[in-house]
Scaffold this motif. Structure first.
Motif, PDB file in Angstrom:
ATOM      1  N   UNK A 147      48.257  36.090   9.234  1.00 12.34           N
ATOM      2  CA  UNK A 147      48.959  36.607   8.043  1.00 12.34           C
ATOM      3  C   UNK A 147      49.770  35.515   7.351  1.00 12.34           C
ATOM      4  N   UNK A 148      49.309  34.281   7.451  1.00 18.72           N
ATOM      5  CA  UNK A 148      49.951  33.120   6.815  1.00 18.72           C
ATOM      6  C   UNK A 148      51.418  32.980   7.227  1.00 18.72           C
ATOM      7  N   UNK A 149      51.749  33.393   8.427  1.00 19.33           N
ATOM      8  CA  UNK A 149      53.160  33.459   8.815  1.00 19.33           C
ATOM      9  C   UNK A 149      53.654  32.243   9.582  1.00 19.33           C
ATOM     10  N   UNK A 150      52.743  31.417  10.125  1.00 20.55           N
ATOM     11  CA  UNK A 150      53.167  30.301  10.970  1.00 20.55           C
ATOM     12  C   UNK A 150      52.498  29.007  10.533  1.00 20.55           C
ATOM     13  N   UNK A 151      53.261  27.921  10.617  1.00 21.36           N
ATOM     14  CA  UNK A 151      52.717  26.603  10.325  1.00 21.36           C
ATOM     15  C   UNK A 151      51.993  26.055  11.544  1.00 21.36           C
ATOM     16  N   UNK A 152      50.831  25.472  11.313  1.00 16.01           N
ATOM     17  CA  UNK A 152      50.069  24.812  12.371  1.00 16.01           C
ATOM     18  C   UNK A 152      49.758  23.390  11.904  1.00 16.01           C
ATOM     19  N   UNK A 153      50.030  22.427  12.767  1.00 17.39           N
ATOM     20  CA  UNK A 153      49.822  21.019  12.421  1.00 17.39           C
ATOM     21  C   UNK A 153      48.650  20.443  13.208  1.00 17.39           C
ATOM     22  N   UNK A 154      47.890  19.569  12.551  1.00 15.69           N
ATOM     23  CA  UNK A 154      46.754  18.924  13.206  1.00 15.69           C
ATOM     24  C   UNK A 154      46.719  17.450  12.800  1.00 15.69           C
ATOM     25  N   UNK A 155      46.450  16.581  13.775  1.00 15.63           N
ATOM     26  CA  UNK A 155      46.329  15.148  13.522  1.00 15.63           C
ATOM     27  C   UNK A 155      44.873  14.734  13.680  1.00 15.63           C
ATOM     28  N   UNK A 156      44.352  14.018  12.668  1.00 16.58           N
ATOM     29  CA  UNK A 156      42.961  13.573  12.696  1.00 16.58           C
ATOM     30  C   UNK A 156      42.897  12.097  12.327  1.00 16.58           C
ATOM     31  N   UNK A 157      42.294  11.291  13.158  1.00 21.46           N
ATOM     32  CA  UNK A 157      42.165   9.872  12.868  1.00 21.46           C
ATOM     33  C   UNK A 157      41.352   9.668  11.596  1.00 21.46           C
ATOM     34  N   UNK A 158      41.767   8.688  10.785  1.00 23.39           N
ATOM     35  CA  UNK A 158      41.049   8.390   9.549  1.00 23.39           C
ATOM     36  C   UNK A 158      39.599   8.020   9.855  1.00 23.39           C
ATOM     37  N   UNK A 159      39.388   7.341  10.965  1.00 18.41           N
ATOM     38  CA  UNK A 159      38.038   6.940  11.335  1.00 18.41           C
ATOM     39  C   UNK A 159      37.141   8.154  11.568  1.00 18.41           C
ATOM     40  N   UNK A 160      37.695   9.226  12.155  1.00 20.82           N
ATOM     41  CA  UNK A 160      36.902  10.436  12.373  1.00 20.82           C
ATOM     42  C   UNK A 160      36.506  11.070  11.044  1.00 20.82           C
ATOM     43  N   UNK A 161      37.428  11.063  10.102  1.00 24.95           N
ATOM     44  CA  UNK A 161      37.129  11.638   8.794  1.00 24.95           C
ATOM     45  C   UNK A 161      36.054  10.815   8.095  1.00 24.95           C
TER      46      UNK A 161
END
Length: 482
Positions: free
Chosen positions: A159-173
């Motif tokens: 319900x868009x109620x919580x923030x979730x953070x994710x880290x992704x290496x630039x190399x993976x992108x």
């Protein structure tokens, strides 16, 4: 408010950009005591350049932007959307609200919550960063410490109620593996009014869990938790180089304050600041040893927390701004009010008024403003001159101004822009300016220069590549370079 280069982000599918990411209801070493504060001040301070060096800097800036032109256009819109999305509004065209560049990758975040990555070498869209069917990305942060992109998202399933953070290496992108990242701060409950703030200056992350009223500080390099502050009476935390300011619930006569070391949470100083009983507090900001306090219809107060020397600036000279940007290199700060920008020092003196820098957007959205790392230039999307507005319609201009002098050094506008660049496939020696019949018009640019300068909603300057990226309300990103 912009402080130490950090950002707080709000939870909502329709974000408004700010300094923090704050969870809203659904639809940001050393020893202790005065010596530490003074040391931080000395470490952060640099002399303002001599006139000769400053003059060279101005000439260099003018040359850098002299021949800049529209070179490329990217589009974040895909009628199919990211292959995994199920949310209807993610499939709609919407305006760009944030642009971040890292190495040769440009990231563009649309208001809908879709984020696309583009390769500047191939000029192709690499991928979308939405890796979950119901993910709405709220904000981006490039972590230069480990060459990764942090995305802050909310989810329909939550319900868009919580923030979730994710880290992704630039190399993976770059390898088209946006799902190869990992989750951050999973132990934290970042529901409204919780938040997460990324502080690039100190290399820290500040989170607030409203569920248990605990602030936590993490290391931005490896995301390990350093310490926590558990105090329900803390109303706000402000970060500046080396320190944190804790603002407590105000009484009728004063506001209790504490200054902590950002490295280990050691209390460096505790004191009360007297306030006028019947005036609401507009803002309290901390800049090294200087405390700025402004109450409604009252003078600005600048307090030196080491000596408790108080400087006041008349309320008629300093009116409450809608946003700040602190310039740590030059010991100055910018204020934004009614589309205008001003530069102040901590003696309460107006240092600079800009001669030609009337901002386009009245809300002082700092995603339309870029301050260079040397803190000598400000690049903004501005109103066109009165004599240009008729011929250029709704097009604004991209203005480059010197912060210390207020002089406009360069301006990208429809009336003085070069023709749209086209790719040339002649000899290797060709500069691209030839008239060869072999030249192929293969550019993906669909917009005219005037159209590209209309309704700019986000702006970013890549200092390494000397390129300006702008996004507009149609979800398109334009590249301006030499």
């Amino acid at each position: 408010m912009e402080g130490s280069g950090g950002r707080r982000i709000t939870v909502s599918p329709r974000p408004c950009c700010g300094r923090r990411v704050v969870a809203k209801k659904n639809p940001r070493r050393g020893g202790a005591g005065d010596g530490f504060i003074n040391s931080v001040r000395k470490l952060q301070r640099r002399e303002i350049c001599t006139k000769s060096i400053r003059g060279f800097s101005i000439i260099d800036a003018q040359e850098r932007f002299r021949n800049i032109r529209l070179q490329e256009e990217y589009d974040t819109y895909d009628p199919k959307g990211p292959s995994s999305v199920i949310l209807p509004f993610l499939r709609k065209r919407s305006k760009i609200i944030e642009i971040v560049a890292a190495q040769d990758i440009v990231f563009a975040l649309a208001q809908s919550g879709v984020c696309a990555a583009f390769n500047r070498e191939t000029n192709e869209r690499i991928c979308f960063l939405n890796v979950s069917p119901d993910e709405v990305i709220r904000s981006l942060f490039y972590n230069k410490n480990n060459d990764s992109l942090i995305t802050v998202s909310v989810y329909a399933s939550d319900s868009y109620s919580s923030l979730k953070c994710r880290s992704t290496r630039i190399e993976y992108i770059r390898r088209v593996q946006p799902d190869a990242g990992f989750a951050l701060f999973e132990s934290e409950s970042l529901k409204w009014p919780g938040f997460v703030e990324f502080d690039d200056v100190n290399g820290k992350v500040l989170t607030y869990s409203a569920q248990d009223s605990i602030y936590k500080v993490f290391d931005l390099k490896n995301y390990t938790m350093l310490y926590s502050v558990a105090d329900k009476n803390v109303q706000e935390i402000k970060i500046s180089p080396g320190i944190m300011l804790l603002i407590y619930s105000k009484t009728s006569s004063h506001v209790p304050l504490k200054i902590l070391s950002i490295e280990d949470g050691t209390v460096l100083k505790s004191f009360n600041h007297l306030i006028h009983r019947n005036s609401k507090v507009d803002f309290i900001e901390q800049f090294n040893e200087k405390l700025l306090v402004k109450q409604e219809n009252e003078n600005l107060q600048i307090l030196d927390v080491r000596t408790f020397e108080l400087t006041e600036v008349s309320k008629t000279e300093f009116m409450t701004p809608s946003a700040f940007i602190f310039l740590y290199e030059n010991q100055l700060f910018l204020t934004f009010r009614n589309r205008t920008v001003a530069v102040w020092n901590f003696r309460g003196e107006l240092v600079t008024s800009f001669e030609d820098h009337l901002l386009w957007h009245p809300d002082c959205n700092t995603n339309n403003i870029y301050i260079t790392s040397d803190q000598d230039l400000i690049i903004s999307y501005c109103k066109a001159d009165a004599d240009e507005s008729v011929s250029e319609g709704n097009a604004g201009s991209i203005n480059v101004s010197n912060i210390l002098t207020g002089k406009c050094l360069a301006k990208i506008r429809a009336s003085n822009s070069f023709p749209v660049a086209k790719e040339c496939y002649c000899s290797d020696e060709c500069s691209g300016g030839c008239n060869s019949r072999k030249r192929k018009q293969t550019s993906r640019i669909r917009s005219t220069v005037t159209e590209a300068l209309e309704d700019i909603t986000a702006l970013f300057y890549d200092e390494d590549r000397n390129e300006i990226y702008t996004g507009n309300r149609h979800g398109r990103v334009h590249v301006w370079s030499n």
